[in-house]
Design a protein around this motif. Sequence first.
Motif, PDB file in Angstrom:
ATOM      1  N   LYS A  64       0.900  -1.094   0.084  1.00  0.00           N
ATOM      2  CA  LYS A  64       0.021  -0.027  -0.067  1.00  0.00           C
ATOM      3  C   LYS A  64       0.855   1.214  -0.053  1.00  0.00           C
ATOM      4  O   LYS A  64       0.566   2.304  -0.516  1.00  0.00           O
ATOM      5  CB  LYS A  64      -0.735  -0.092   1.241  1.00  0.00           C
ATOM      6  CG  LYS A  64      -1.979   1.344   1.260  1.00  0.00           C
ATOM      7  CD  LYS A  64      -2.810   1.218   2.237  1.00  0.00           C
ATOM      8  CE  LYS A  64      -3.857   0.091   2.227  1.00  0.00           C
ATOM      9  NZ  LYS A  64      -4.938   0.373   1.334  1.00  0.00           N
ATOM     10  N   LEU A 236     -10.728  -5.375  -2.527  1.00  0.00           N
ATOM     11  CA  LEU A 236      -9.778  -4.339  -2.088  1.00  0.00           C
ATOM     12  C   LEU A 236      -9.823  -3.287  -3.128  1.00  0.00           C
ATOM     13  O   LEU A 236      -9.758  -3.857  -4.321  1.00  0.00           O
ATOM     14  CB  LEU A 236      -8.321  -4.831  -1.879  1.00  0.00           C
ATOM     15  CG  LEU A 236      -8.088  -6.047  -0.679  1.00  0.00           C
ATOM     16  CD1 LEU A 236      -8.209  -7.413  -1.566  1.00  0.00           C
ATOM     17  CD2 LEU A 236      -6.859  -5.833  -0.143  1.00  0.00           C
ATOM     18  N   GLU A 238      -7.305  -1.470  -3.957  1.00  0.00           N
ATOM     19  CA  GLU A 238      -6.148  -1.617  -4.732  1.00  0.00           C
ATOM     20  C   GLU A 238      -6.290  -2.708  -5.907  1.00  0.00           C
ATOM     21  O   GLU A 238      -5.535  -2.429  -7.109  1.00  0.00           O
ATOM     22  CB  GLU A 238      -4.932  -2.128  -3.893  1.00  0.00           C
ATOM     23  CG  GLU A 238      -4.907  -0.758  -2.925  1.00  0.00           C
ATOM     24  CD  GLU A 238      -5.568  -0.983  -1.730  1.00  0.00           C
ATOM     25  OE1 GLU A 238      -5.313  -0.098  -0.760  1.00  0.00           O
ATOM     26  OE2 GLU A 238      -6.576  -1.920  -1.589  1.00  0.00           O
ATOM     27  N   ILE A 239      -6.945  -3.486  -5.678  1.00  0.00           N
ATOM     28  CA  ILE A 239      -7.087  -4.828  -6.735  1.00  0.00           C
ATOM     29  C   ILE A 239      -8.100  -4.507  -7.619  1.00  0.00           C
ATOM     30  O   ILE A 239      -8.061  -4.531  -8.710  1.00  0.00           O
ATOM     31  CB  ILE A 239      -7.402  -6.185  -5.941  1.00  0.00           C
ATOM     32  CG1 ILE A 239      -6.175  -6.255  -5.091  1.00  0.00           C
ATOM     33  CG2 ILE A 239      -7.627  -7.269  -6.835  1.00  0.00           C
ATOM     34  CD1 ILE A 239      -4.930  -6.456  -5.660  1.00  0.00           C
ATOM     35  N   TYR A 297       0.352  -7.930  -4.742  1.00  0.00           N
ATOM     36  CA  TYR A 297       0.082  -6.934  -3.810  1.00  0.00           C
ATOM     37  C   TYR A 297      -0.099  -7.880  -2.516  1.00  0.00           C
ATOM     38  O   TYR A 297      -0.918  -8.714  -2.317  1.00  0.00           O
ATOM     39  CB  TYR A 297      -1.335  -6.259  -4.141  1.00  0.00           C
ATOM     40  CG  TYR A 297      -1.827  -5.294  -3.420  1.00  0.00           C
ATOM     41  CD1 TYR A 297      -1.123  -4.069  -3.056  1.00  0.00           C
ATOM     42  CD2 TYR A 297      -2.804  -5.444  -2.108  1.00  0.00           C
ATOM     43  CE1 TYR A 297      -1.452  -2.970  -2.331  1.00  0.00           C
ATOM     44  CE2 TYR A 297      -3.065  -4.298  -1.226  1.00  0.00           C
ATOM     45  CZ  TYR A 297      -2.368  -3.439  -1.401  1.00  0.00           C
ATOM     46  OH  TYR A 297      -2.739  -2.159  -0.379  1.00  0.00           O
ATOM     47  N   THR A 299      -1.920  -7.960   0.735  1.00  0.00           N
ATOM     48  CA  THR A 299      -3.081  -7.487   1.170  1.00  0.00           C
ATOM     49  C   THR A 299      -3.059  -7.570   2.748  1.00  0.00           C
ATOM     50  O   THR A 299      -3.934  -6.715   3.392  1.00  0.00           O
ATOM     51  CB  THR A 299      -4.246  -8.496   0.863  1.00  0.00           C
ATOM     52  OG1 THR A 299      -3.973  -9.819   1.643  1.00  0.00           O
ATOM     53  CG2 THR A 299      -4.284  -8.808  -0.486  1.00  0.00           C
ATOM     54  N   ASP A 301      -4.196  -9.473   4.545  1.00  0.00           N
ATOM     55  CA  ASP A 301      -5.241 -10.571   5.142  1.00  0.00           C
ATOM     56  C   ASP A 301      -4.929 -12.098   5.470  1.00  0.00           C
ATOM     57  O   ASP A 301      -4.148 -12.384   4.373  1.00  0.00           O
ATOM     58  CB  ASP A 301      -6.347 -10.555   4.341  1.00  0.00           C
ATOM     59  CG  ASP A 301      -7.038  -8.996   4.168  1.00  0.00           C
ATOM     60  OD1 ASP A 301      -6.952  -8.514   5.088  1.00  0.00           O
ATOM     61  OD2 ASP A 301      -7.591  -8.752   3.088  1.00  0.00           O
ATOM     62  N   ARG A 325      -5.477 -10.137  10.490  1.00  0.00           N
ATOM     63  CA  ARG A 325      -4.555  -9.291   9.784  1.00  0.00           C
ATOM     64  C   ARG A 325      -3.055  -9.573  10.036  1.00  0.00           C
ATOM     65  O   ARG A 325      -2.583  -9.951  11.204  1.00  0.00           O
ATOM     66  CB  ARG A 325      -4.635  -7.661   9.888  1.00  0.00           C
ATOM     67  CG  ARG A 325      -6.110  -7.239   9.727  1.00  0.00           C
ATOM     68  CD  ARG A 325      -6.117  -7.107   8.135  1.00  0.00           C
ATOM     69  NE  ARG A 325      -5.070  -5.999   7.642  1.00  0.00           N
ATOM     70  CZ  ARG A 325      -4.825  -5.774   6.541  1.00  0.00           C
ATOM     71  NH1 ARG A 325      -5.474  -6.409   5.431  1.00  0.00           N
ATOM     72  NH2 ARG A 325      -3.768  -5.204   6.105  1.00  0.00           N
TER      73      ARG A 325
END
Length: 431
Positions: A64, A236, A238-239, A297, A299, A301, A325
């Motif tokens: 990020k 997400l 970003e995705i 990326y 994540t 998660d 997380r």
Amino acid sequence: MIYCKAESYTRKRMQRVQLENIQETVKRVYSLVPFYKEKFDDLGINPKDIESLDDIRKLPFTKKQDLRNNYPYGLFAVDMDEIVRIHSSSGTTGKPTVVGYTAKDMNIWSEVMARIFYMGGVNSSDILHNAIGYGLFTGGLGFHEAAQRMKVAVIPSSTGFTSRQLLLMKDFKATVLNTTPSFALHMAETAKKEGYNLKKDLQLKCGFYGGEPASKGLKDEIKDIWGIPFYEVYGLSEIIGPGVAGGCKHSDRLHINEDHFYPEILDPDTLEPVKEGERGELVLTTITKQGLPIIRYRTGDITSLDFTPCRCGRTTVKMESVVGRSDDMIIVGGVNIFPSQIEHVLSNIEGVSLNYQIILDKKGYLDKLELDVELTDNMMSDSVNELQKLKAEIQKDILNNLYIHAEIKLVQPNSIQRSAGKAVRIIDKRK
């Protein structure tokens, strides 16, 4: 029934499609995105080196912070005259992460979300009550566009105004609900106070929920209160936004649209692949996006993957509901924030120190964030009026920058508990 053929590809065919798309994406980012060209060159990687799916491990990760460092358009792979939509979220430096979509990307986004709606039996005769926030976040509009693609009538109710939400659902005869799990429970609580019978007064047949994690117990409670199936949605910004994965009625796991998003599960410490079925950090590569293609990326998660074909007929890999997380991000009412973001807001306000504490709790079914902030020594002698103005300023800046409502408590200097010389930043009392 299945929305499109890609959802039932054989594993061999899916892997062939994935490899072709990954190879094309790698070529594009190497030639069009300076950030990735520099990363590839530093590692001695050339797009021609990607000859198999296993070779994706040769590629660099994206975080990020990389989006923030390249604010606003540094990671875009097309000229701005090809971008038709821009979304963003808040950032630790005060600048947001920015995502952009071409017309082709928008078509992909609406398709993958439409697949998820289709899993829940949504069709053109339905009316969607969309109680997810509209605006710069990808949530509301992501669901909205997919519903329109399916010729579903949409009630763009957004968030808040709980009593009105219930009235609209009843009077407009909504058949599908879309919201966060916590807001679904909050609406149910309000409905009980106002005399609604959710199972008799409404015509809902199913609900789609995203924006925040939901345990099995929470899902079961929502299903019981509303009397409708619970379909989870994962995504997400970003995705792409909502639509990366979604649940069907035959499994408690979520089908990943893996012809568009290539998943890996890695040990968050070693960044090596874990064994199939084991938990680790989900890493995603967009393999069809044009505007903002993202390579590997992270994540953050924690989940696992299951490649077993589903009883629904789909062969796409399934992910476990996110169990946690790998970093210190906290989720409040569906909004992702980091303590460093709050610290940045406080750093721009006179009269308070950067000694603060975040206390997370539940008010009914909704997340509640209390922010305890130490005053500076010179503020201790100020009037009550001035202190109230200071609280209001902090609350306003938190809302404007991070999109969350915080209850502000001003405390005396050096009064916040410390451990080994450091403040205990987060106290999470939520169950």
